[in-house]
Design an enzyme around this catalytic site. Structure first.
Site, PDB file in Angstrom:
ATOM      1  N   LYS B  79      41.764  39.647  45.146  1.00 53.08           N
ATOM      2  CA  LYS B  79      40.681  39.111  44.304  1.00 53.08           C
ATOM      3  C   LYS B  79      40.072  37.890  44.989  1.00 53.08           C
ATOM      4  O   LYS B  79      40.793  37.080  45.584  1.00 53.08           O
ATOM      5  CB  LYS B  79      41.269  38.745  42.932  1.00 53.08           C
ATOM      6  CG  LYS B  79      40.227  38.332  41.892  1.00 53.08           C
ATOM      7  CD  LYS B  79      40.883  38.038  40.527  1.00 53.08           C
ATOM      8  CE  LYS B  79      39.835  37.696  39.469  1.00 53.08           C
ATOM      9  NZ  LYS B  79      40.426  37.416  38.148  1.00 53.08           N
ATOM     10  N   SER B 159      38.085  39.748  34.057  1.00 56.69           N
ATOM     11  CA  SER B 159      37.329  39.394  35.239  1.00 56.69           C
ATOM     12  C   SER B 159      37.774  40.130  36.503  1.00 56.69           C
ATOM     13  O   SER B 159      37.008  40.209  37.459  1.00 56.69           O
ATOM     14  CB  SER B 159      37.432  37.890  35.479  1.00 56.69           C
ATOM     15  OG  SER B 159      38.744  37.524  35.831  1.00 56.69           O
ATOM     16  N   SER B 183      42.195  38.907  31.795  1.00 57.23           N
ATOM     17  CA  SER B 183      41.483  39.360  32.999  1.00 57.23           C
ATOM     18  C   SER B 183      42.264  40.295  33.919  1.00 57.23           C
ATOM     19  O   SER B 183      41.682  40.839  34.859  1.00 57.23           O
ATOM     20  CB  SER B 183      41.022  38.156  33.819  1.00 57.23           C
ATOM     21  OG  SER B 183      39.893  37.571  33.236  1.00 57.23           O
TER      22      SER B 183
END
Lengths: 95, 493
Positions: B79, B159, B183
């Protein structure tokens, strides 16, 4: 509680975010929607309840008060938009 | 030859150790898959093929020398929130334009030390603020899943939308992710993958771009429960650079998988039955209860009375912490600078142009609730409510409950650019209604795929555990996975 446009502009100033008149108008509506949503917290009886400061009970870890890292000025300024001899350069702040 | 990207981490690990495949072959297969698919899915925002092949080559040498680490040669996506030395790290924000850190986050350092290979950086909501991956400066990610007979693009959740989409589309063997209010778990549920947010303090936060420091926690998204267990073991560590990381032994999570549930008590909280929740989700929840009962667990009804206040309290605490964490983006030390007539004007223009709308909204809320005269009414009240939310869980665990079963999300994946959600920020926030309580209480939570809805979209269940008892979550989630089966998105990209 709700906010008006002058409060939104004041908060934007505190947050150091430039906002246009249109931005401020739009944000006033959005912020009021969020503030309206969080309003329900006032229903909760919190008499005698301590505010949370740490989610897991822990004693703050401390290290010895010694220099254990450093000499990395070039690394630290490497991503800055403007630098000079390992200093950050900013617009003039003192006349 | 079979498609190497079809292998789970556990399968690839065994084949690599047996020298049936090489790390270079495996990495090349993933790089090829990314090249083919990323134009359509937008899961990666930076691919690092040279670095990946170098790391794979080094893995092959270690495998040949019999010095393989726990993740030797396993290609992972990272990420964009994780600091990766010399590689694009921007939290998918414009304000961090061009930022390439001169350090490596502790979590990714742990993964590389165990032999993992980095394929690139994954798309996400800007600064991890969002539930649809639409707030990314690099544009939305498309969910590899589509409804039956439909070509409409769906969000992968957020997210960690890039992480979830990349795992579901087999563009990496597994991915790192972070979870501040859901998330990891919400995108996992939207993509038919497994995601675990460990207990606060299990993984070091050092080198991860901060959103809300008292809530942020790193964890993996993987194809199955076993892979998630393998990844978490490598990611977790105590770290002198994060004083909130804990010094508690990290169990071999994989070894608990397959153990029977006999004697375990699973709580079913009545407050998670919310108005407007689709009947399919209620049905799935009942199915999950039946599976766990069949596996020998006992089921008890429980109450977590402050559940409904978790989301409003979160939308005070998280923006407050964010407004303070994001104060550092000032056009001086990193990333974007927009010139102005004086220094304050420079700050204001830089932040106006560098932050997206959702990030600005949260900074504004945070600044407001922390400002003079409002602190007690909002922030202090929210922190007191947070104490009560945590106490709800403590009471239930004290009464002997080992884990709690809930739905993971109140709906399946929704459409990109959904007008109804775009018009009201609070509606988007409701996506996290089942996950956010876990962050507020610092507990571990896992999302595991449990079925498909009538349109053929994945739905997940969530298990919530005692602090630092991720083992019970893996053990229980595995039972659900065995009963539900695995779900793969039909390839259209």
């Amino acid at each position: 509680m709700s906010v008006d446009i002058s409060t939104v502009k004041r908060v934007a100033r505190l947050a150091r975010i430039a906002v246009s008149e249109d931005d401020a108008t739009r944000m006033t509506g959005e912020l009021n929607a969020i503030l309206g949503f969080v309003e329900q917290l006032n229903e909760v009886n919190v008499d005698g309840v301590e505010p949370m400061t740490s989610v897991t009970p822990m004693a703050m870890k401390k290290r010895r008060d010694v220099v254990n890292d450093g000499g990395k000025a070039a690394d630290i300024v490497a991503n800055a938009p403007v630098t000079e001899e390992n200093f950050f350069v900013v617009p003039k702040v003192v006349e | 030859m079979t498609d190497l990207t079809a292998l789970t981490i556990a399968e690839a690990r065994d084949q690599l150790k047996a020298r049936a495949i090489t790390a270079t072959e495996l990495t090349s297969a993933y790089l090829k898959a990314i090249e083919t698919a990323n134009g359509a899915l937008n899961a990666y925002i930076a691919v690092t093929p040279d670095k990946a092949l170098d790391m794979a080559k080094a893995s092959d040498a270690r495998l040949a020398a019999g010095k393989a680490g726990a993740l030797e040669g396993i290609p992972l996506g990272i990420k964009d929130l994780f600091g990766t030395e010399g590689v694009h790290t921007q939290a998918c924000s414009h304000i961090l334009d061009g930022f390439k850190p001169h350090y490596e986050s502790t979590v990714t350092s742990n993964l590389w030390a165990d032999g993992a290979v980095m394929l690139g950086k994954l798309n996400m909501d800007e600064f991890a603020m969002g539930s649809s991956n639409e707030s990314s400066y690099y544009g939305p990610v498309k969910n590899p899943w589509r409804a039956n007979g439909s070509n409409a693009d769906l969000v992968p959740g957020g997210s960690s939308g890039g992480s979830a989409a990349a795992v579901a589309a087999r563009l990496c063997a597994g991915a790192t992710a972070t979870d501040t209010g859901g998330s990891i778990r919400q995108p996992a549920a939207f993509t038919g993958t497994v995601g675990i947010k460990p207990t606060y303090g299990r993984c070091s936060r050092w080198g991860i771009v901060a959103f809300a420091s008292s809530l942020d926690q790193a964890g993996p998204i993987a194809r199955d429960v076993r892979d998630a267990a393998i990844l978490l073991k490598s990611m977790a560590s105590v770290d002198s650079k994060d004083t909130t990381s804990v010094d508690i032994a990290i169990p071999d999570y994989e070894s608990i998988i397959g153990k029977p549930l006999t004697g375990l008590k699973i709580g079913i909280p009545k407050e998670y039955r919310v108005e407007g929740m689709p009947e399919e989700i209620e049905k799935l929840w009942q199915q999950g209860i039946a599976w766990l009962k069949d596996a020998g667990a006992s089921i008890v009804d429980i109450s977590l009375p402050h559940t409904k206040y978790a989301l409003p309290a979160y939308y005070i605490v998280a923006p407050a912490e964010a407004s303070s964490n994001l104060a550092r983006y000032d056009g001086v030390r990193f990333g974007l600078r927009v010139p102005g007539k004086d220094i304050v004007d420079m700050y204001e223009r830089t932040r106006a142009s560098g932050f997206g709308d959702e990030v600005k909204r949260r900074i504004m809320i945070g600044t407001y609730v922390l400002s003079a005269g409002y602190y007690d009414a909002y922030y202090l009240q929210a922190q007191k409510v947070r104490t009560l939310i945590k106490k709800d869980f403590e009471d239930v665990f004290h009464a002997g409950v080992d884990a709690i079963l809930t739905p993971a999300t109140p709906s399946a994946a929704f459409g990109i650019a959904d007008q109804d959600l775009a018009s009201d920020p609070v509606k988007m926030y409701l996506n996290d209604i089942f996950t956010v309580t876990v962050n507020m209480a610092g507990l571990p939570g896992i999302a595991v795929p449990a079925g498909l809805d009538s349109r053929g979209l994945p739905l997940g269940l969530q298990l919530i555990g005692r602090p630092f008892d991720e083992e019970t979550l893996f053990q229980t989630a595995y039972v659900i996975e065995q009963a539900a089966g695995r779900f793969n998105a039909p390839k259209w990209w």
